[in-house]
Scaffold this active site. Structure first.
Site, PDB file in Angstrom:
ATOM      1  N   VAL A 127     -37.886 -27.868   7.249  1.00  0.00           N
ATOM      2  CA  VAL A 127     -37.415 -28.946   6.364  1.00  0.00           C
ATOM      3  C   VAL A 127     -36.178 -29.573   6.992  1.00  0.00           C
ATOM      4  O   VAL A 127     -35.747 -29.183   8.076  1.00  0.00           O
ATOM      5  CB  VAL A 127     -37.123 -28.424   4.928  1.00  0.00           C
ATOM      6  CG1 VAL A 127     -38.354 -27.743   4.344  1.00  0.00           C
ATOM      7  CG2 VAL A 127     -35.928 -27.486   4.897  1.00  0.00           C
ATOM      8  N   VAL A 128     -35.601 -30.539   6.303  1.00  0.00           N
ATOM      9  CA  VAL A 128     -34.462 -31.290   6.861  1.00  0.00           C
ATOM     10  C   VAL A 128     -33.338 -30.372   7.349  1.00  0.00           C
ATOM     11  O   VAL A 128     -33.129 -29.287   6.813  1.00  0.00           O
ATOM     12  CB  VAL A 128     -33.884 -32.272   5.811  1.00  0.00           C
ATOM     13  CG1 VAL A 128     -34.780 -33.488   5.693  1.00  0.00           C
ATOM     14  CG2 VAL A 128     -33.707 -31.590   4.464  1.00  0.00           C
ATOM     15  N   GLU A 129     -32.599 -30.859   8.357  1.00  0.00           N
ATOM     16  CA  GLU A 129     -31.539 -30.066   8.986  1.00  0.00           C
ATOM     17  C   GLU A 129     -30.270 -30.083   8.123  1.00  0.00           C
ATOM     18  O   GLU A 129     -29.277 -30.718   8.470  1.00  0.00           O
ATOM     19  CB  GLU A 129     -31.270 -30.624  10.397  1.00  0.00           C
ATOM     20  CG  GLU A 129     -30.315 -29.808  11.243  1.00  0.00           C
ATOM     21  CD  GLU A 129     -30.919 -28.540  11.804  1.00  0.00           C
ATOM     22  OE1 GLU A 129     -32.034 -28.146  11.391  1.00  0.00           O
ATOM     23  OE2 GLU A 129     -30.270 -27.939  12.669  1.00  0.00           O
TER      24      GLU A 129
ATOM     25  N   MET B  57     -41.696 -32.278  12.937  1.00  0.00           N
ATOM     26  CA  MET B  57     -41.868 -30.934  13.485  1.00  0.00           C
ATOM     27  C   MET B  57     -42.911 -30.136  12.704  1.00  0.00           C
ATOM     28  O   MET B  57     -43.791 -29.516  13.291  1.00  0.00           O
ATOM     29  CB  MET B  57     -40.536 -30.192  13.501  1.00  0.00           C
ATOM     30  CG  MET B  57     -39.480 -30.839  14.368  1.00  0.00           C
ATOM     31  SD  MET B  57     -40.023 -31.125  16.064  1.00  0.00           S
ATOM     32  CE  MET B  57     -39.994 -29.479  16.725  1.00  0.00           C
TER      33      MET B  57
ATOM     34  N   HIS C  65     -37.648 -21.933  17.352  1.00  0.00           N
ATOM     35  CA  HIS C  65     -37.272 -23.309  17.666  1.00  0.00           C
ATOM     36  C   HIS C  65     -38.293 -23.960  18.596  1.00  0.00           C
ATOM     37  O   HIS C  65     -38.345 -23.658  19.785  1.00  0.00           O
ATOM     38  CB  HIS C  65     -35.870 -23.313  18.303  1.00  0.00           C
ATOM     39  CG  HIS C  65     -35.296 -24.676  18.488  1.00  0.00           C
ATOM     40  ND1 HIS C  65     -34.471 -24.994  19.530  1.00  0.00           N
ATOM     41  CD2 HIS C  65     -35.444 -25.815  17.768  1.00  0.00           C
ATOM     42  CE1 HIS C  65     -34.129 -26.269  19.442  1.00  0.00           C
ATOM     43  NE2 HIS C  65     -34.708 -26.790  18.386  1.00  0.00           N
TER      44      HIS C  65
ATOM     45  N   ASN D 107     -30.379 -26.223  24.226  1.00  0.00           N
ATOM     46  CA  ASN D 107     -29.361 -27.222  23.920  1.00  0.00           C
ATOM     47  C   ASN D 107     -27.996 -26.802  24.437  1.00  0.00           C
ATOM     48  O   ASN D 107     -27.172 -27.644  24.765  1.00  0.00           O
ATOM     49  CB  ASN D 107     -29.317 -27.505  22.420  1.00  0.00           C
ATOM     50  CG  ASN D 107     -30.504 -28.366  22.012  1.00  0.00           C
ATOM     51  OD1 ASN D 107     -31.051 -29.118  22.822  1.00  0.00           O
ATOM     52  ND2 ASN D 107     -30.932 -28.253  20.765  1.00  0.00           N
TER      53      ASN D 107
ATOM     54  N   LYS E 269     -31.772 -25.719   3.476  1.00  0.00           N
ATOM     55  CA  LYS E 269     -32.520 -24.656   4.156  1.00  0.00           C
ATOM     56  C   LYS E 269     -32.319 -23.311   3.464  1.00  0.00           C
ATOM     57  O   LYS E 269     -33.279 -22.565   3.241  1.00  0.00           O
ATOM     58  CB  LYS E 269     -32.088 -24.550   5.623  1.00  0.00           C
ATOM     59  CG  LYS E 269     -32.704 -25.639   6.501  1.00  0.00           C
ATOM     60  CD  LYS E 269     -32.664 -25.252   7.969  1.00  0.00           C
ATOM     61  CE  LYS E 269     -32.982 -26.392   8.905  1.00  0.00           C
ATOM     62  NZ  LYS E 269     -34.373 -26.824   8.949  1.00  0.00           N
TER      63      LYS E 269
ATOM     64  N   ASN F 262     -39.788 -31.133  20.491  1.00  0.00           N
ATOM     65  CA  ASN F 262     -40.539 -32.325  20.107  1.00  0.00           C
ATOM     66  C   ASN F 262     -41.015 -33.081  21.353  1.00  0.00           C
ATOM     67  O   ASN F 262     -40.186 -33.330  22.229  1.00  0.00           O
ATOM     68  CB  ASN F 262     -39.588 -33.197  19.263  1.00  0.00           C
ATOM     69  CG  ASN F 262     -40.246 -34.439  18.725  1.00  0.00           C
ATOM     70  OD1 ASN F 262     -41.465 -34.528  18.636  1.00  0.00           O
ATOM     71  ND2 ASN F 262     -39.441 -35.422  18.374  1.00  0.00           N
TER      72      ASN F 262
END
Ligand SMILES: NC(=O)c1ccc[n+]([C@@H]2O[C@H](COP(=O)([O-])OP(=O)(O)OC[C@H]3O[C@@H](n4cnc5c(N)ncnc54)[C@H](O)[C@@H]3O)[C@@H](O)[C@H]2O)c1
Length: 478
Positions: free
Chosen positions: A236-238, A160, A286, A336, A243, A289
């Site tokens: 960064v990573v979820e 992302m 948000h 989502n 975060k 992808n």
């Protein structure tokens, strides 16, 4: 062409015989005058040209039958006439008036048009167009309150972060891309070069422009230049703890009115904001992808997000060529939240005996670019399972199944989808090095363990109703 309504470029229209000539915009007046002169002198027989369009089409019965049959075959395979009546009505009108002179043909066409214009589908498509305009208008209104953005930064150079950096740079915005691993930075830059290289290959960009675009992305392993940046997008990573720590750290290094935005898919913005001194400057942003292809960006309003922060993020999304929608901070945000009930309905269908490949076929014919099984393979079953857990916690009344579904089962069996070559389908590389899906017996074997013993069969319409109604009901709730 009529069935799809796709616009054509002038030169393509010329090749197809839709127009007689094209001229460069600068030469238009001279060319027009020249044309009229040729008509006056008789050099160009305009009456004969016009006559062709006033008389019936010059195809014999057999040729007509062949043309219409092949057109119908092609079009109906893509657009079920029950679902998309307009293409079918257009062909029916042409078939009816092909042997008539133009005056009479126009009457047939008008009657067909009136029918097409009054269908529920037409009403929905008009609604879609107007909604799209409204979203763009709202984005413009927001932008009035926005701070100026001259430079952005993105944290994380993964799928992302790399995509976001590329997108900003390709729209002229300088962007710092920070990661903690230099190989990730290389990967991010490599991806951007690949996308730009493809444009150069297709003649859509000059190598110089490509160089300029790439130089707008500044990869870095430290926070050196962050004091000047107007907005930081965190990708960064979820992981909520990572975060929160990263956001807190960067907040201490940027100027006071710098906006912080998180690209999280599943973590509450209000929750992340708790780690910050200036939660009013924090929002969700948000992207989807692949970033360069997906037009929508959700801008998420946390409890304390200020109007300026929302407005600035909306303006940035527009500047990046995206369509921003401002949404509330709830599990799944908007997209989502409406998508997971659809996956849930899909899972229930499989449990009750439906074949996933058949469901995909039905839903693709219904109009989705890919059916639910293929989509979850592309998204990744790990991401799907994690998303489903978040949604189940957020909306237990309707998104918490009391059984183990196919998606979870495949995930447990390390079938992650396209990313590791096996999901619902198996993926093999085609000649162009792109993953191609093929059926996999192993999936069916596995699914036997979660399918009810009294397997049911489903009509295509039932498959559409059950998945789409779940989707629509959640949309109404939103
Ligand atoms: N992949 C998707 O389809 C998708 C779609 C929408 C949103 N998201 C969200 O975007 C975010 C990033 O996802 P991704 O798929 O790009 O992940 P990824 O694993 O590809 O990339 C994460 C990157 O962050 C880097 N990183 C970790 N800690 C860091 C730190 N302290 N500072 C700077 N960089 C750090 C990692 O080295 C890695 O390069 C997640 O929140 C995810 O939920 C992902």
């Amino acid at each position: 062409m009529i069935a799809t309504g796709t616009p054509k470029k002038p030169l393509d229209a010329l090749k197809l015989g839709l127009v007689d000539a094209t001229v460069a915009a600068d030469d238009l007046q001279d060319a027009a005058i020249d044309l009229v002169k040729k008509c006056i002198s008789g050099e160009l027989d305009w009456k004969a040209k016009r006559e062709e369009k006033l008389v019936p089409v010059k195809l014999n019965q057999l040729e007509q039958a062949m043309a219409f049959n092949s057109a119908k075959g092609m079009i109906f395979a893509k657009a079920n006439p029950k679902q998309y009546p307009a293409p079918a009505l257009a062909i029916a009108a042409m078939e009816k008036h092909v042997n008539l002179p133009r005056d009479k043909a126009i009457e047939v066409e008008a009657a067909g048009f009136a029918k097409a214009a009054k269908t529920p589908q037409a009403e929905s498509l008009v609604g879609l167009f107007l909604s799209d305009q409204l979203v763009k208008k709202l984005a413009k209104q927001h932008s009035k309150k926005a701070h100026e953005i001259n430079e952005a930064a993105v944290l994380g150079a993964g799928i992302m972060g790399g995509g976001i950096a590329y997108q900003a740079a390709s729209k002229g915005l300088p962007i710092i891309m920070k990661d903690i691993k230099s190989e990730q930075l290389d990967l991010g830059m490599g991806e951007a070069s690949k996308l730009l290289g493809k444009m150069v290959d297709r003649g859509k960009m000059t190598p110089t422009k490509m160089g300029e675009t790439l130089s707008r992305i500044r990869p870095t392993l430290n926070y050196g230049d962050f004091a000047e940046t107007d907005i930081v997008i965190e990708a960064v990573v979820e992981n909520p703890n990572v975060k929160r720590a990263v956001l807190k750290e960067v907040e201490g290094l940027v100027k006071d009115d710098c906006i912080l935005a998180s690209n999280t898919s599943t973590i509450s913005i209000t929750f992340l904001a708790e780690a910050l001194e200036r939660p009013e400057n924090f929002v969700g942003m948000h992207f989807f992808n692949p970033v360069h292809r997906m037009p929508l960006v959700e801008v998420i309003r946390g409890e304390k997000s200020s109007e300026e922060a929302i407005a600035t993020t909306v303006a940035l999304a527009s500047k990046m060529g995206k369509v921003p929608v401002v949404v509330n901070d709830c599990p799944g945000f908007l997209v989502n939240r409406v998508l997971f009930p659809y996956f849930g309905a899909f899972d229930l269908l499989l449990k009750q005996g439906a074949d996933f490949a058949h469901v995909d076929k039905v839903m693709e014919k219904f109009g989705w670019p890919m059916g639910p099984a293929y989509l979850i393979d592309v998204v990744g079953l790990d991401t799907g399972v994690h998303g489903a857990e978040v949604m189940a916690e957020g909306f237990p009344d309707r998104m918490k199944p009391d059984y183990k579904g196919a998606i979870e089962l495949l995930y447990e069996n390390k079938r992650l989808g396209q990313k590791n070559g096996v999901g619902f389908y198996k993926y093999e590389m085609d000649k162009r090095g792109k993953p191609k899906k093929v059926a996999d017996e192993a999936t069916y074997e596995l699914l036997k363990t979660t399918t009810d013993s009294d397997k049911q069969t489903f009509e295509d319409q039932a498959i559409i109703d059950r998945t789409m109604l779940a989707f629509c009901n959640e949309t109404v709730r939103c």
